[in-house]
Design a protein around this motif. Structure first.
Motif, PDB file in Angstrom:
ATOM      1  N   GLU A 212      -1.802  37.076 -81.923  1.00  0.00           N
ATOM      2  CA  GLU A 212      -1.061  37.351 -83.292  1.00  0.00           C
ATOM      3  C   GLU A 212      -0.890  38.740 -83.590  1.00  0.00           C
ATOM      4  O   GLU A 212      -1.681  39.591 -83.160  1.00  0.00           O
TER       5      GLU A 212
ATOM      6  N   ILE B 174       7.709  27.595 -80.212  1.00  0.00           N
ATOM      7  CA  ILE B 174       6.225  27.588 -79.928  1.00  0.00           C
ATOM      8  C   ILE B 174       6.118  26.306 -78.976  1.00  0.00           C
ATOM      9  O   ILE B 174       5.619  26.248 -77.758  1.00  0.00           O
TER      10      ILE B 174
ATOM     11  N   LYS C 135      -2.142  33.914 -75.965  1.00  0.00           N
ATOM     12  CA  LYS C 135      -1.330  34.166 -77.490  1.00  0.00           C
ATOM     13  C   LYS C 135      -1.978  35.245 -78.148  1.00  0.00           C
ATOM     14  O   LYS C 135      -3.246  35.261 -78.335  1.00  0.00           O
TER      15      LYS C 135
ATOM     16  N   LEU D 181       0.728  26.221 -82.361  1.00  0.00           N
ATOM     17  CA  LEU D 181      -0.106  27.260 -81.462  1.00  0.00           C
ATOM     18  C   LEU D 181      -1.205  26.413 -80.841  1.00  0.00           C
ATOM     19  O   LEU D 181      -1.497  26.774 -79.606  1.00  0.00           O
TER      20      LEU D 181
ATOM     21  N   VAL E 122      -5.241  31.526 -81.796  1.00  0.00           N
ATOM     22  CA  VAL E 122      -4.686  32.367 -80.857  1.00  0.00           C
ATOM     23  C   VAL E 122      -5.911  33.003 -80.065  1.00  0.00           C
ATOM     24  O   VAL E 122      -7.472  33.050 -80.620  1.00  0.00           O
TER      25      VAL E 122
ATOM     26  N   TYR F 171      -0.097  25.101 -77.839  1.00  0.00           N
ATOM     27  CA  TYR F 171       0.380  25.913 -76.637  1.00  0.00           C
ATOM     28  C   TYR F 171      -0.721  26.353 -75.881  1.00  0.00           C
ATOM     29  O   TYR F 171      -1.812  27.033 -76.336  1.00  0.00           O
TER      30      TYR F 171
ATOM     31  N   ALA G 256       2.828  33.478 -71.648  1.00  0.00           N
ATOM     32  CA  ALA G 256       2.011  34.043 -72.760  1.00  0.00           C
ATOM     33  C   ALA G 256       3.176  34.267 -74.141  1.00  0.00           C
ATOM     34  O   ALA G 256       4.252  34.320 -73.818  1.00  0.00           O
ATOM     35  N   LEU G 257       2.361  34.325 -75.257  1.00  0.00           N
ATOM     36  CA  LEU G 257       3.199  34.308 -76.408  1.00  0.00           C
ATOM     37  C   LEU G 257       2.626  35.418 -77.510  1.00  0.00           C
ATOM     38  O   LEU G 257       1.264  35.567 -77.384  1.00  0.00           O
TER      39      LEU G 257
END
Ligand code: DQA
Length: 142
Positions: free
Chosen positions: A97, A60, A95, A88, A119, A91, A69-70
């Motif tokens: 989950e 992360i 994002k 998170l 997120v 970041y 993007a994650l």
């Protein structure tokens, strides 16, 4: 755009692990379909899995300034990890989950998520297809 997909413990067993909950597809197959979706739209994807909490935190952190993007399925660490929550929060990109099952319809210890409050979006209960939906949505937003 670079999309980072991070998977937590036991997701390497996908395909054989409790298939009545998680289905029969292997993580490699899920990764391949996500790659196809992203690359068709001109984006790059990195798909990772570890059974170790620190690896997830490090990935992360490495995404900061690198990934646009994650998507994270922190698996069991979802319900325990302040360290993943804090990483998170640091970041800045979009994002998501992700859960294959719907943790809220399962045992009470799965009802708490340390990820959810850090997120932008949550996808749960749509099986492994949820990964593909997350990638499609991220591509559409770009
Ligand atoms: C999971 C749900 C978690 O509660 C569990 O610990 C997992 C997988 C899911 O994808 O449904 O390992 O994140």
């Amino acid at each position: 755009m670079l999309i980072q997909v991070i998977n937590g413990p036991n997701l390497n067993l996908l395909g054989t692990r409790e298939p009545h909950i998680y289905g029969h597809d292997k993580l490699d197959q899920v990764a391949e379909r996500c790659r196809e979706i992203a690359e068709t739209r001109g984006h790059t994807i990195e798909f990772k899995q570890s059974n170790h909490e620190g690896d997830l935190v490090t990935w992360i952190q490495q995404a900061i300034g690198n990934a646009d993007a994650l998507i994270i399925n922190a698996a069991a660490y979802t319900h325990t990890s302040v360290a993943i929550h804090d990483a998170l929060k640091a970041y800045p990109g979009f994002k998501v989950e992700l859960h294959i099952s719907n943790p809220h319809a399962r045992e009470p210890f799965r009802h708490t998520s340390y990820v959810a409050s850090a997120v932008d979006a949550v996808i749960a209960g749509l099986g492994v297809r949820g990964y593909e939906y997350a990638v499609e949505q991220i591509c559409e937003r770009s």
